[in-house]
Scaffold this motif. Structure first.
Motif, PDB file in Angstrom:
ATOM      1  N   ALA A  44       0.832  -1.204   0.000  1.00 48.31           N
ATOM      2  CA  ALA A  44       0.000   0.000   0.000  1.00 48.31           C
ATOM      3  C   ALA A  44       0.870   1.258   0.000  1.00 48.31           C
ATOM      4  CB  ALA A  44      -0.940  -0.001   1.203  1.00 48.31           C
ATOM      5  N   LEU A  45       1.913   1.267   0.830  1.00 48.87           N
ATOM      6  CA  LEU A  45       2.799   2.431   0.879  1.00 48.87           C
ATOM      7  C   LEU A  45       3.469   2.642  -0.475  1.00 48.87           C
ATOM      8  CD1 LEU A  45       4.162   4.733   2.432  1.00 48.87           C
ATOM      9  CD2 LEU A  45       5.929   3.079   3.125  1.00 48.87           C
ATOM     10  N   ASP A  46       3.932   1.572  -1.093  1.00 45.36           N
ATOM     11  CA  ASP A  46       4.558   1.677  -2.409  1.00 45.36           C
ATOM     12  C   ASP A  46       3.583   2.294  -3.410  1.00 45.36           C
ATOM     13  OD1 ASP A  46       6.957   0.839  -4.140  1.00 45.36           O
ATOM     14  OD2 ASP A  46       5.249  -0.033  -5.219  1.00 45.36           O
ATOM     15  N   ASP A  47       2.331   1.856  -3.369  1.00 43.67           N
ATOM     16  CA  ASP A  47       1.317   2.396  -4.281  1.00 43.67           C
ATOM     17  C   ASP A  47       1.064   3.879  -4.008  1.00 43.67           C
ATOM     18  OD1 ASP A  47      -0.720   1.625  -6.404  1.00 43.67           O
ATOM     19  OD2 ASP A  47      -1.992   2.590  -4.889  1.00 43.67           O
ATOM     20  N   GLU A  48       1.010   4.259  -2.740  1.00 44.87           N
ATOM     21  CA  GLU A  48       0.800   5.673  -2.391  1.00 44.87           C
ATOM     22  C   GLU A  48       2.001   6.515  -2.827  1.00 44.87           C
ATOM     23  OE1 GLU A  48      -2.095   6.672  -1.523  1.00 44.87           O
ATOM     24  OE2 GLU A  48      -2.959   4.746  -0.955  1.00 44.87           O
ATOM     25  N   TYR A  49       3.208   5.987  -2.640  1.00 37.99           N
ATOM     26  CA  TYR A  49       4.405   6.697  -3.086  1.00 37.99           C
ATOM     27  C   TYR A  49       4.387   6.903  -4.604  1.00 37.99           C
ATOM     28  CZ  TYR A  49       7.260   6.520   1.244  1.00 37.99           C
ATOM     29  OH  TYR A  49       7.791   6.705   2.496  1.00 37.99           O
ATOM     30  N   ARG A  50       4.025   5.860  -5.361  1.00 39.26           N
ATOM     31  CA  ARG A  50       3.967   5.982  -6.824  1.00 39.26           C
ATOM     32  C   ARG A  50       2.944   7.048  -7.236  1.00 39.26           C
ATOM     33  NH1 ARG A  50       6.305   2.105 -10.120  1.00 39.26           N
ATOM     34  NH2 ARG A  50       7.186   0.337  -9.000  1.00 39.26           N
ATOM     35  N   ALA A  51       1.780   7.015  -6.614  1.00 39.84           N
ATOM     36  CA  ALA A  51       0.750   8.006  -6.947  1.00 39.84           C
ATOM     37  C   ALA A  51       1.249   9.416  -6.658  1.00 39.84           C
ATOM     38  CB  ALA A  51      -0.534   7.710  -6.171  1.00 39.84           C
ATOM     39  N   GLU A  52       1.848   9.614  -5.498  1.00 44.43           N
ATOM     40  CA  GLU A  52       2.379  10.945  -5.170  1.00 44.43           C
ATOM     41  C   GLU A  52       3.397  11.394  -6.209  1.00 44.43           C
ATOM     42  OE1 GLU A  52       5.040  13.355  -1.852  1.00 44.43           O
ATOM     43  OE2 GLU A  52       4.829  11.174  -1.656  1.00 44.43           O
ATOM     44  N   ALA A  53       4.294  10.487  -6.613  1.00 45.05           N
ATOM     45  CA  ALA A  53       5.339  10.846  -7.572  1.00 45.05           C
ATOM     46  C   ALA A  53       4.751  11.185  -8.941  1.00 45.05           C
ATOM     47  CB  ALA A  53       6.350   9.707  -7.692  1.00 45.05           C
ATOM     48  N   ILE A  54       3.727  10.432  -9.356  1.00 42.29           N
ATOM     49  CA  ILE A  54       3.084  10.729 -10.641  1.00 42.29           C
ATOM     50  C   ILE A  54       2.420  12.092 -10.583  1.00 42.29           C
ATOM     51  CG2 ILE A  54       1.150  10.095 -12.137  1.00 42.29           C
ATOM     52  CD1 ILE A  54       1.893   7.134 -11.484  1.00 42.29           C
ATOM     53  N   TYR A  55       1.683  12.352  -9.518  1.00 40.10           N
ATOM     54  CA  TYR A  55       0.961  13.616  -9.415  1.00 40.10           C
ATOM     55  C   TYR A  55       1.929  14.783  -9.249  1.00 40.10           C
ATOM     56  CZ  TYR A  55      -2.809  10.230  -8.838  1.00 40.10           C
ATOM     57  OH  TYR A  55      -3.659   9.176  -9.014  1.00 40.10           O
ATOM     58  N   ALA A  56       3.053  14.561  -8.573  1.00 35.37           N
ATOM     59  CA  ALA A  56       4.074  15.606  -8.460  1.00 35.37           C
ATOM     60  C   ALA A  56       4.664  15.923  -9.835  1.00 35.37           C
ATOM     61  CB  ALA A  56       5.173  15.177  -7.494  1.00 35.37           C
ATOM     62  N   ALA A  57       4.893  14.892 -10.638  1.00 32.52           N
ATOM     63  CA  ALA A  57       5.433  15.110 -11.982  1.00 32.52           C
ATOM     64  C   ALA A  57       4.435  15.868 -12.847  1.00 32.52           C
ATOM     65  CB  ALA A  57       5.798  13.770 -12.626  1.00 32.52           C
ATOM     66  N   GLN A 115      -4.674   8.913 -17.188  1.00 32.17           N
ATOM     67  CA  GLN A 115      -3.759   8.067 -16.427  1.00 32.17           C
ATOM     68  C   GLN A 115      -4.216   7.988 -14.966  1.00 32.17           C
ATOM     69  OE1 GLN A 115       0.259   9.574 -15.805  1.00 32.17           O
ATOM     70  NE2 GLN A 115       1.076   7.479 -15.979  1.00 32.17           N
ATOM     71  N   GLY A 116      -4.713   9.100 -14.426  1.00 32.24           N
ATOM     72  CA  GLY A 116      -5.227   9.112 -13.057  1.00 32.24           C
ATOM     73  C   GLY A 116      -6.414   8.179 -12.886  1.00 32.24           C
ATOM     74  N   VAL A 117      -7.318   8.163 -13.869  1.00 32.73           N
ATOM     75  CA  VAL A 117      -8.462   7.245 -13.818  1.00 32.73           C
ATOM     76  C   VAL A 117      -7.960   5.810 -13.755  1.00 32.73           C
ATOM     77  CG1 VAL A 117     -10.414   6.311 -15.151  1.00 32.73           C
ATOM     78  CG2 VAL A 117     -10.124   8.783 -14.934  1.00 32.73           C
ATOM     79  N   THR A 118      -7.041   5.478 -14.646  1.00 29.86           N
ATOM     80  CA  THR A 118      -6.499   4.113 -14.675  1.00 29.86           C
ATOM     81  C   THR A 118      -5.808   3.768 -13.364  1.00 29.86           C
ATOM     82  OG1 THR A 118      -6.217   4.228 -17.071  1.00 29.86           O
ATOM     83  CG2 THR A 118      -4.900   2.587 -15.901  1.00 29.86           C
ATOM     84  N   ALA A 119      -5.015   4.695 -12.850  1.00 24.78           N
ATOM     85  CA  ALA A 119      -4.283   4.444 -11.605  1.00 24.78           C
ATOM     86  C   ALA A 119      -5.229   4.214 -10.433  1.00 24.78           C
ATOM     87  CB  ALA A 119      -3.338   5.610 -11.308  1.00 24.78           C
ATOM     88  N   GLU A 120      -6.295   4.988 -10.361  1.00 21.39           N
ATOM     89  CA  GLU A 120      -7.232   4.821  -9.241  1.00 21.39           C
ATOM     90  C   GLU A 120      -8.031   3.524  -9.366  1.00 21.39           C
ATOM     91  OE1 GLU A 120      -7.017   6.477  -6.524  1.00 21.39           O
ATOM     92  OE2 GLU A 120      -5.775   8.134  -7.246  1.00 21.39           O
ATOM     93  N   ILE A 121      -8.377   3.132 -10.574  1.00 19.47           N
ATOM     94  CA  ILE A 121      -9.059   1.846 -10.778  1.00 19.47           C
ATOM     95  C   ILE A 121      -8.131   0.709 -10.345  1.00 19.47           C
ATOM     96  CG2 ILE A 121      -9.921   0.244 -12.542  1.00 19.47           C
ATOM     97  CD1 ILE A 121     -11.067   2.769 -13.982  1.00 19.47           C
ATOM     98  N   GLU A 122      -6.868   0.796 -10.714  1.00 15.65           N
ATOM     99  CA  GLU A 122      -5.891  -0.221 -10.313  1.00 15.65           C
ATOM    100  C   GLU A 122      -5.695  -0.218  -8.800  1.00 15.65           C
ATOM    101  OE1 GLU A 122      -2.457   0.658 -12.708  1.00 15.65           O
ATOM    102  OE2 GLU A 122      -3.380  -0.202 -14.508  1.00 15.65           O
ATOM    103  N   ASN A 123      -5.712   0.968  -8.183  1.00 19.01           N
ATOM    104  CA  ASN A 123      -5.567   1.080  -6.735  1.00 19.01           C
ATOM    105  C   ASN A 123      -6.733   0.405  -6.018  1.00 19.01           C
ATOM    106  OD1 ASN A 123      -6.326   2.958  -4.195  1.00 19.01           O
ATOM    107  ND2 ASN A 123      -4.101   2.766  -4.393  1.00 19.01           N
ATOM    108  N   ILE A 124      -7.938   0.623  -6.497  1.00 20.27           N
ATOM    109  CA  ILE A 124      -9.127  -0.008  -5.905  1.00 20.27           C
ATOM    110  C   ILE A 124      -9.006  -1.526  -6.012  1.00 20.27           C
ATOM    111  CG2 ILE A 124     -11.634  -0.303  -6.164  1.00 20.27           C
ATOM    112  CD1 ILE A 124     -11.586   2.725  -7.164  1.00 20.27           C
ATOM    113  N   ALA A 125      -8.573  -2.011  -7.169  1.00 26.73           N
ATOM    114  CA  ALA A 125      -8.393  -3.455  -7.370  1.00 26.73           C
ATOM    115  C   ALA A 125      -7.297  -4.006  -6.464  1.00 26.73           C
ATOM    116  CB  ALA A 125      -8.078  -3.743  -8.835  1.00 26.73           C
ATOM    117  N   LEU A 126      -6.248  -3.234  -6.246  1.00 28.95           N
ATOM    118  CA  LEU A 126      -5.179  -3.657  -5.332  1.00 28.95           C
ATOM    119  C   LEU A 126      -5.756  -3.911  -3.946  1.00 28.95           C
ATOM    120  CD1 LEU A 126      -2.140  -3.977  -4.520  1.00 28.95           C
ATOM    121  CD2 LEU A 126      -2.195  -1.520  -4.021  1.00 28.95           C
TER     122      LEU A 126
END
Length: 180
Positions: A44-57, A115-126
């Motif tokens: 979960a932390l890894d997923d949150e870190y990836r999301a933060e990094a994508i949104y920061a970029a 990309q955000g839509v896809t990432a959040e759908i994948e996060n929910i599935a995770l």
């Protein structure tokens, strides 16, 4: 072992897990459950870190665009929630986000929102995969909250962004900074 006993012995079990396999040291009976919860939190932390990094970029490339400026704060809060659970269980984790500055994002805000839509759908599935494996009630509650935020807050915000063609929203609807 009951969940209550697992919760009460979690720190001791994790201390032993780190030395399991050493001569004369055996892992406790509940080590697999505690280790499973720890692994779920690390995932979960890894997923949150990836999301933060994508949104920061995205913010670096496109400026302070909504919904990214709002959701990045929520992702940081989510990482802190996962870290708090790991602190409680005595689990080590990377303090700093290893993905910051390393991920590329789409050239357009519309592409980033898609990309955000896809990432959040994948996060929910995770979380759909992780939650049934959780033994500790507090860990389950934390991960459930993170999934809820993705499903009820973040995904709809990115879907609205896509529906607007990638143009910045005007805020409102209670989805501002710190929405989680």
């Amino acid at each position: 072992m009951t969940r209550k006993n697992l919760r009460n012995t979690g720190l001791a079990a994790l201390a032993l897990i780190t030395t399991a396999g050493a001569p004369g040291v055996e892992a406790p009976a509940n080590a697999a459950a505690v280790n499973g919860d720890a692994q779920a939190l690390l995932t979960a932390l890894d997923d949150e870190y990836r999301a933060e990094a994508i949104y920061a970029a995205v913010i670096d490339n496109h400026g302070e665009a909504r919904p990214f400026i709002n959701i990045i704060e929520a992702e940081r809060h989510h990482a802190a929630m996962a870290k708090a659970e790991m602190d409680r269980l005595g689990v080590s984790y990377p303090e700093a986000n290893p993905y910051l500055g390393t991920l590329e994002v789409p050239a357009t805000l519309l592409g980033a929102c898609e990309q955000g839509v896809t990432a959040e759908i994948e996060n929910i599935a995770l979380y759909d995969r992780l939650l049934p494996t959780i033994e500790d009630d507090s860990v389950r509650e934390t991960l459930s909250k993170l999934q809820w935020a993705s499903r009820e807050r973040h995904l709809p915000a990115f879907e609205r962004c896509v529906a607007r063609g990638g143009t910045m929203g005007q805020g409102g609807m209670g989805f501002g900074r710190g929405s989680h």
